[in-house]
Design a protein around this motif. Structure first.
Motif, PDB file in Angstrom:
ATOM      1  N   TRP A  71       0.861  -1.190   0.000  1.00 52.76           N
ATOM      2  CA  TRP A  71       0.000   0.000   0.000  1.00 52.76           C
ATOM      3  C   TRP A  71       0.887   1.226   0.000  1.00 52.76           C
ATOM      4  O   TRP A  71       1.762   1.352   0.810  1.00 52.76           O
ATOM      5  N   ARG A  72       0.614   2.122  -0.917  1.00 56.24           N
ATOM      6  CA  ARG A  72       1.445   3.311  -1.052  1.00 56.24           C
ATOM      7  C   ARG A  72       1.202   4.241   0.116  1.00 56.24           C
ATOM      8  O   ARG A  72       0.084   4.481   0.501  1.00 56.24           O
ATOM      9  N   LEU A  73       2.253   4.800   0.652  1.00 57.06           N
ATOM     10  CA  LEU A  73       2.118   5.652   1.828  1.00 57.06           C
ATOM     11  C   LEU A  73       1.540   7.005   1.464  1.00 57.06           C
ATOM     12  O   LEU A  73       1.865   7.579   0.441  1.00 57.06           O
ATOM     13  N   ALA A 115       5.439  18.891  -7.147  1.00 53.10           N
ATOM     14  CA  ALA A 115       5.710  17.503  -6.769  1.00 53.10           C
ATOM     15  C   ALA A 115       4.421  16.703  -6.682  1.00 53.10           C
ATOM     16  O   ALA A 115       4.369  15.531  -7.071  1.00 53.10           O
ATOM     17  N   GLN A 116       3.360  17.326  -6.182  1.00 48.50           N
ATOM     18  CA  GLN A 116       2.078  16.619  -6.107  1.00 48.50           C
ATOM     19  C   GLN A 116       1.492  16.395  -7.501  1.00 48.50           C
ATOM     20  O   GLN A 116       0.982  15.322  -7.817  1.00 48.50           O
ATOM     21  N   SER A 150      -3.140  10.163  -2.814  1.00 49.06           N
ATOM     22  CA  SER A 150      -2.616  10.993  -1.737  1.00 49.06           C
ATOM     23  C   SER A 150      -2.099  12.319  -2.276  1.00 49.06           C
ATOM     24  O   SER A 150      -2.202  13.356  -1.619  1.00 49.06           O
ATOM     25  N   ALA A 151      -1.531  12.308  -3.493  1.00 49.58           N
ATOM     26  CA  ALA A 151      -1.082  13.557  -4.095  1.00 49.58           C
ATOM     27  C   ALA A 151      -2.271  14.459  -4.400  1.00 49.58           C
ATOM     28  O   ALA A 151      -2.220  15.678  -4.179  1.00 49.58           O
ATOM     29  N   PRO A 185     -12.457   5.166  -5.180  1.00 50.46           N
ATOM     30  CA  PRO A 185     -13.696   5.439  -4.443  1.00 50.46           C
ATOM     31  C   PRO A 185     -13.674   4.923  -3.012  1.00 50.46           C
ATOM     32  O   PRO A 185     -14.658   5.076  -2.294  1.00 50.46           O
ATOM     33  N   TYR A 186     -12.541   4.328  -2.589  1.00 50.71           N
ATOM     34  CA  TYR A 186     -12.424   3.818  -1.226  1.00 50.71           C
ATOM     35  C   TYR A 186     -11.408   4.620  -0.403  1.00 50.71           C
ATOM     36  O   TYR A 186     -10.945   4.154   0.632  1.00 50.71           O
ATOM     37  N   PHE A 187     -11.087   5.820  -0.854  1.00 50.56           N
ATOM     38  CA  PHE A 187     -10.064   6.635  -0.204  1.00 50.56           C
ATOM     39  C   PHE A 187     -10.715   7.521   0.857  1.00 50.56           C
ATOM     40  O   PHE A 187     -11.264   8.572   0.567  1.00 50.56           O
ATOM     41  N   ILE A 188     -10.636   7.088   2.086  1.00 47.28           N
ATOM     42  CA  ILE A 188     -11.367   7.728   3.189  1.00 47.28           C
ATOM     43  C   ILE A 188     -10.990   9.189   3.364  1.00 47.28           C
ATOM     44  O   ILE A 188     -11.856  10.052   3.549  1.00 47.28           O
ATOM     45  N   ALA A 189      -9.687   9.487   3.350  1.00 47.29           N
ATOM     46  CA  ALA A 189      -9.246  10.845   3.648  1.00 47.29           C
ATOM     47  C   ALA A 189      -9.860  11.867   2.689  1.00 47.29           C
ATOM     48  O   ALA A 189     -10.167  12.999   3.086  1.00 47.29           O
ATOM     49  N   ALA A 190     -10.043  11.491   1.427  1.00 43.73           N
ATOM     50  CA  ALA A 190     -10.620  12.424   0.461  1.00 43.73           C
ATOM     51  C   ALA A 190     -12.076  12.729   0.805  1.00 43.73           C
ATOM     52  O   ALA A 190     -12.535  13.879   0.697  1.00 43.73           O
TER      53      ALA A 190
END
Length: 776
Positions: free
Chosen positions: A18-20, A618-619, A627-628, A657-662
């Motif tokens: 899993w990418r950090l 960079a992002q 994450s970027a 669609p499973y990215f909680i932080a977003a």
């Protein structure tokens, strides 16, 4: 989050890690982020005697595809391929042949595929996958996330032992690492079978985020970088597709040494290139072990004859053999960790409080904790860097330095038989990841069963003596030595108390941060954890840590300054905008995103604006990374550019669609924009995808509190606590909500249960005291 330890770390095989997530200034700090990692490569070699790049084209699941050449980047030295290297370095090439780096990734054919594709089936979670061959190609018939069955062609093998995964061709140039893998171990060891890599999260599990078709199993983003040489992801954000390519399919010579065209020029005419005399034309020359021997000192302990003055070798290995975030997407020769990646510290969920491995962390973070690292040991002291084998089998690798008559004896290990007395049994206990792959802890620590009694981390003694208790093991250790050996690593209690939010825990962290005898990664962890205790004394210590020689400690301290107001942050970290390591520069900029350059004076205006622009670039260079996109959203939201921030958060959700932080950040943006109905709709959409995501329930509960919908709020907060009962903040807010609605007894009951799990939580203790004393 229900996640199995199913990542792996060795050059053998690697699943998708899993990418950090790059630590950004998350708008809603209360909501947790699921930390995900990346994987490493395995390969067989292509004929790359010419400096061309190969790439998988963008297939549909059933389309025919073959690698096609793409021109190599022409800037700087160029890649020449292993066959060219082998013409002079035949011995090293022969050692490399058949190694796990050599077989990290291979084209799928009858010679490379180990799995049984003779019309075999595997059933799991209501899904039947069939493995078969068609026209000399290998295929898998299986279900996607919606339960629809299709045939998927296997284009590449991934790894070789103790398991082998298979890359399935998908639209948009994507390859997915199938989550049903082949157990390559001998049958008598339980191998030669198909098995599910992550049985607790696939099949009918509601966490579809970890379905094999999802982003977390996407080769292009999660795995490819470490499994091939000179890889370029080549993501096109307009078409949402990849054109990923490489110089060599496997982890070949130039993956470590860098592109070799200048080395060839030097080797051909060394006198014509005096400027290359020191480097031999290599991007990274690994000369740290030249003239190095390990000899016993006056005390009989091994000592390096020449001090280690650089970390080129360790850094190059760590670029893949570490739990880290990739921050830059440009080509960085030999991938030195300190220039390109952000190393994880000893975080909860990754490491036990004493620093032992918990989740798969890929060796480096463990090794940094060891006495061996402090003494100057490098990777190649123990491992042949070309064959990847130990330099000597069994205890022999340790006895290169440690005298047998002192250590290979019952006087040292207290065992009368060979069973359990091997050096690694006591000092490098193994944890099994990916169901079949035992990985050894490289912190090389003294067994501490006494800590298992008080803090519950595992210990080497009970890994063998499974029928005995930790108390039994601790008593034996005490009897053997007349005391409890402490070992180098002295931070188990400090981290355990800090993780629990115990009163006074910051004093232990401050002492650890100042203790130069302890490993730098532990001191960096202590610095990062001080984020929860902002104050003058902590700020003073951070001021010193932010000027430490070790970049790890500066990076840890950078994580802690986010709790301070902008002017304090500027005073603490602005000098790091000119740090020699670009990872440090980027992280310093990340802490200053909310400071408008126009509020600065003189040269500071340009310094800050340039740093912020570099951060954004960079992002944007990692546009396929959710994450970027999250960081881009934070960047714009701090500037009040809400439309751009909203677009970035939405892109993150479209990518995954499973990215909680977003979901959490976008919902907070809506809330801050007085768009509460949009926030509620978004969170409920997220919960349809992730019904067990405690942060989403918690965010919905907070939104309902804001709208004075207390029944709905308490229901959502209860759900968050039920799904994540160990997070004190969730239980704290639920108790406050219960008390505010006249349910003081229920609130106290929640606090009592929370304190049973986290007895040192100062927030829960303080609230309980207030409620018991009758305060409103």
């Amino acid at each position: 989050m229900r996640q199995k330890n199913n990542n792996k770390q060795d050059p053998t095989v690697s699943p998708p890690h899993w990418r950090l997530i790059l630590p950004a200034l998350l708008i809603l700090a209360a909501a947790g982020i699921w930390w995900l990692t990346r994987a490493e490569p395995n390969t067989s070699t292509l004929d790359t005697s010419v400096a061309t790049r190969s790439q998988p084209s963008a297939p549909t699941p059933a389309a025919e595809v073959s690698p096609s050449p793409v021109s190599t980047l022409s800037t700087g030295p160029e890649y020449v391929g292993r066959q060219t290297c082998a013409s002079c370095h035949a011995e090293q090439s022969e050692q490399f042949n058949g190694s796990h780096h050599d077989q990290a990734m291979q084209e799928a054919n009858a010679q490379t595929v180990l799995g049984d594709f003779a019309d075999q089936t595997f059933n799991f979670g209501g899904v039947t996958s069939r493995f078969f061959q068609r026209e000399e190609q290998f295929w898998v018939n299986t279900a996607n996330a919606e339960g629809e069955y299709s045939d998927y062609r296997v284009d590449y093998t991934f790894g070789v032992y103790p398991l082998q995964q298979y890359l399935l061709a998908m639209p948009g140039g994507r390859y997915q690492a199938f989550s049903v893998a082949w157990d390559a171990r001998p049958a008598e060891e339980g191998g030669q079978r198909w098995f599910q890599l992550n049985p607790d999260v696939n099949g009918d599990d509601p966490v579809k985020a970890l379905h094999w078709t999802g982003r977390q199993f996407n080769w292009n983003l999660m795995c490819a970088e470490c499994h091939s040489t000179n890889l370029e992801r080549n993501f096109d954000s307009v078409s949402n597709s990849y054109n990923t390519g490489w110089s060599e399919i496997d982890v070949s010579c130039e993956a470590c040494h860098g592109p070799a065209s200048n080395h060839l020029q030097w080797a051909t005419h060394p006198d014509s290139h005096p400027e290359m005399a020191d480097t031999l034309g290599l991007t990274v020359r690994f000369d740290e072990r030249q003239g190095v021997n390990w000899l016993p000192n006056a005390s009989g302990h091994p000592e390096r004859t020449v001090p280690r003055t650089s970390e080129k070798e360790i850094q190059a290995c760590a670029a893949c053999h570490s739990r880290r975030a990739q921050l830059f997407d440009d080509r960085q020769d030999a991938g030195l960790l300190v220039e390109n990646y952000l190393l994880s510290t000893l975080d909860q969920g990754l490491y036990h409080p004493d620093g032992q491995i918990q989740d798969e962390v890929f060796v480096h973070g463990s090794f940094l904790q060891s006495k061996m690292y402090q003494a100057g040991v490098t990777c190649s002291d123990c491992h042949n860097p070309h064959s990847l084998e130990l330099r000597l089998p069994g205890d022999g690798v340790c006895l290169q330095c440690h005298q047998a008559n002192q250590y290979q004896t019952p006087k040292h290990h207290f065992h009368s038989t060979a069973a359990g007395s091997a050096c690694v049994d006591c000092h490098m206990p193994a944890t099994t990841y990916m169901e079949v792959d035992p990985r050894r802890d490289h912190s090389l620590r003294v067994p501490r069963p006494d800590l298992s009694v008080t803090l519950a981390p595992p210990n080497a003694c009970n890994q063998c003596h499974t029928d005995q208790s930790a108390e039994w093991a601790a008593e034996h250790v005490q009897q053997w030595y007349g005391h409890t050996p402490q070992g180098l690593q002295q931070y188990a209690e400090v981290f355990a108390h800090a993780r629990a939010g115990a009163s006074g825990a910051e004093q232990g962290l401050l002492e650890l941060l100042a203790n130069e005898s302890q490993p730098a990664i532990a001191r960096a962890t202590a610095a990062s954890m001080l984020q929860s205790w902002p104050g003058p004394e902590v700020a003073q210590s951070l001021f010193v840590a932010l000027r430490a020689e070790d970049p790890q400690i500066r990076l840890g301290a950078l994580q802690a300054v986010s709790s301070y107001p902008p002017i304090t942050r500027w005073q603490l970290v602005s000098h790091l905008l000119e740090a020699p390591e670009r990872v440090v520069r980027l992280q310093a900029a990340a802490q200053l995103l909310d400071i408008p350059p126009e509020q600065m004076r003189g040269d500071d205006i340009k310094r800050l604006r340039d740093a912020q622009d570099a951060y954004l670039a960079a992002q944007q260079a990692n546009a396929d990374d959710t994450s970027a996109q999250l960081n881009i959203g934070v960047f714009y939201q701090t500037r009040g550019q809400l439309a751009l921030a909203e677009d970035a958060y939405q892109r993150a959700i479209e990518l995954d669609p499973y990215f909680i932080a977003a979901y959490v950040n976008l919902a907070d943006l809506y809330r801050a924009s007085f768009r509460d109905p949009d926030a509620e709709r978004l969170l409920k959409t997220g919960l349809q995808q992730l019904p067990e995501a405690a942060p989403l329930h918690f965010s919905l509960g907070l939104l309902n509190v804001r709208n004075k919908q207390m029944d709905q709020a308490l229901s959502a907060l209860r759900q968050a606590v039920m799904l994540d009962p160990d997070t004190s903040r969730y239980r704290y807010v639920l108790a406050v909500g219960l008390n505010s609605t006249g349910q003081r007894a229920e609130a106290l009951a929640e606090l009592e249960e929370g304190l049973q799990r986290n007895p040192h939580s100062q927030t829960l203790l303080t609230l309980r005291q207030q409620l018991q004393s009758g305060q409103p």
